[in-house]
Design an enzyme around this catalytic site. Structure first.
Site, short mmCIF file in Angstrom:
data_model
loop_
_atom_site.label_atom_id
_atom_site.label_comp_id
_atom_site.label_asym_id
_atom_site.label_seq_id
_atom_site.Cartn_x
_atom_site.Cartn_y
_atom_site.Cartn_z
CG HIS A 384 -2.26 0.64 0.96
ND1 HIS A 384 -2.52 1.40 -0.16
CD2 HIS A 384 -3.42 0.64 1.68
CE1 HIS A 384 -3.77 1.83 -0.13
NE2 HIS A 384 -4.33 1.39 0.98
CG ASP A 388 -2.75 5.11 -4.77
OD1 ASP A 388 -2.07 5.12 -3.71
OD2 ASP A 388 -2.65 5.97 -5.66
#
Length: 413
Positions: A384, A388
């Site tokens: 992450h 995204d």
């Protein structure tokens, strides 16, 4: 008579040391040239070290779990002739000590139980056996402490296990069960230590986001079965993996940021043109991840053949270090033992991993009624820090579309 020092050889470019994970000999053993002396673990694979001479083992150069530099003395042998004692003196600063004569066994104090006598080992005594023998013993329900070993130091081989099973050594129902108060101490070494370090590194440094999606697999399974039937005599058998690899290749073509490795210390993402797919593979030594290099250039059957070759080499322990490195995205699967969903751990420093879960018939609503459909969940984890949530979801939906409409896998452009 002389002393011959066998040193840890250079076992790969850039390897300066290796972990000692298994001895195949003990002091007093007679070995011949090319007999296996020990197994060591590099950062990628286990390597067996053979003897370069014939003689009697008089000294072992380390303990299990110890890191040995390349060139250090692994074993010293007493040999006919002069040996290479000058090397020994230069290494230790003193002449090699003469081997101690083993004390003869007596009836009152035997050195070890006779090989043919299946006497249980005492609690806490760990029988010597390779990881593959231990795995088989667990599958067969055999307590290895009961099995006599015929190898060096009582080491239990597959043949010893076969003989024990064939002789009816496995206890059936009706036995009197006693409390087992033994505690086995298992050192985390070799492949298991490498796996532990890699998993800890991935979880410590990568904030994971995992997306689980349901995929209808009926069309792909029909196509797979038809292709296998048509080419049964001439081409490798197709499993689900070559189709999934093809879907990944097509998906990362649109999202190259997922086919990447993240050097988080330098703050640089390396996006690769070639798609090098790691295939998480269970072996007797633990989890291994051989890599299908340039999967984008291979056909379904090319990749199927390469997957089978790499998996076999990984299980046999003959896989090369180069075949275990350089992956840009990984596939993991528990096969028929898979669950409804998993949360795969990313293979650091990659940024994405695709997990396959169990395929099963489920009722699916078609707008008017429930219909039986062959369904499978895919579980995909992403780094992450650089991926995204939206991009991760787009990737998962692209995989879903391609797997549910497999004809699109063969459409160019």
């Amino acid at each position: 008579m002389g002393i011959f020092a066998i040193r840890l050889p250079d076992i790969g470019e850039g390897v300066a040391e290796a972990e000692l994970i298994e001895w195949h000999v003990k002091p007093g053993d007679i070995v011949k040239e090319d007999d296996i002396l020990a197994a060591v673990m590099t950062d990628k694979a286990a390597v067996e070290v053979p003897s370069a001479a014939e003689g009697k083992v008089v000294e072992l150069g380390g303990e299990i779990g110890q890191m040995l530099p390349v060139g250090s003395v692994l074993v010293r042998l007493e040999v006919d002739g002069a040996g290479n004692e000058s090397e020994v003196q230069a290494d230790t600063g003193k002449p090699a000590a003469p081997p101690a004569e083993p004390e003869p066994a007596t009836a009152e104090a035997p050195v070890k139980p006779p090989a043919a006598a299946p006497v249980p080992r005492s609690n806490g005594t760990k029988p010597l056996a390779s990881p593959s023998v231990r795995a088989r013993a667990r599958e067969e329900g055999v307590d290895l402490r009961q099995v006599p070993g015929t190898g060096p130091a009582g080491r239990i081989s597959h043949a010893d296990l076969d003989n024990w099973i064939a002789s009816g050594g496995i206890q059936q129902g009706g036995v009197i069960r006693a409390q087992n108060t033994g505690i086995e101490e298992v050192r985390v070494i070799g492949m298991r230590r490498r796996i532990a370090e890699q998993m800890a590194l991935a979880k410590q440094r990568i904030p994971h986001i995992t997306i689980v999606e349901e995929v209808e697999m009926s069309a792909l399974e029909d196509l797979r079965e038809a292709l296998n039937a048509k080419h049964a005599e001439t081409r490798p058998k197709l499993t689900l993996l070559p189709f999934l690899i093809r879907a990944i290749v097509e998906s990362v073509r649109e999202q190259p940021g997922l086919n990447a490795r993240f050097d988080d210390e330098a703050g640089v993402i390396h996006r690769h043109g070639g798609v090098h797919v790691g295939i998480a593979t269970q072996t007797p030594q633990g989890l291994s991840v051989p890599v299908v290099q340039h999967a984008e250039a291979g056909s379904l059957w090319d990749n199927a053949a390469e997957i089978a070759r790499l998996a076999e080499a990984a299980r046999e322990g003959s896989i090369k270090r180069a075949e275990l490195s350089g992956g840009t995205i990984t596939i993991t699967s528990l096969g028929p033992l898979g669950a409804i969903a998993t949360t795969p751990i990313i293979n650091y420093p990659e940024v994405a991993i695709v997990g396959i879960n169990k395929m099963q018939i489920r009722p699916v609503w078609d707008g008017q009624q429930f219909q039986p459909r062959q369904m499978m969940n895919i579980s995909c984890s992403f780094d992450h820090r650089v991926i995204d949530g939206w991009d991760a979801a787009v990737f998962v939906q692209k995989l879903k579309t391609l797997l549910e409409t497999p004809a699109m896998l063969f459409v160019e452009g």
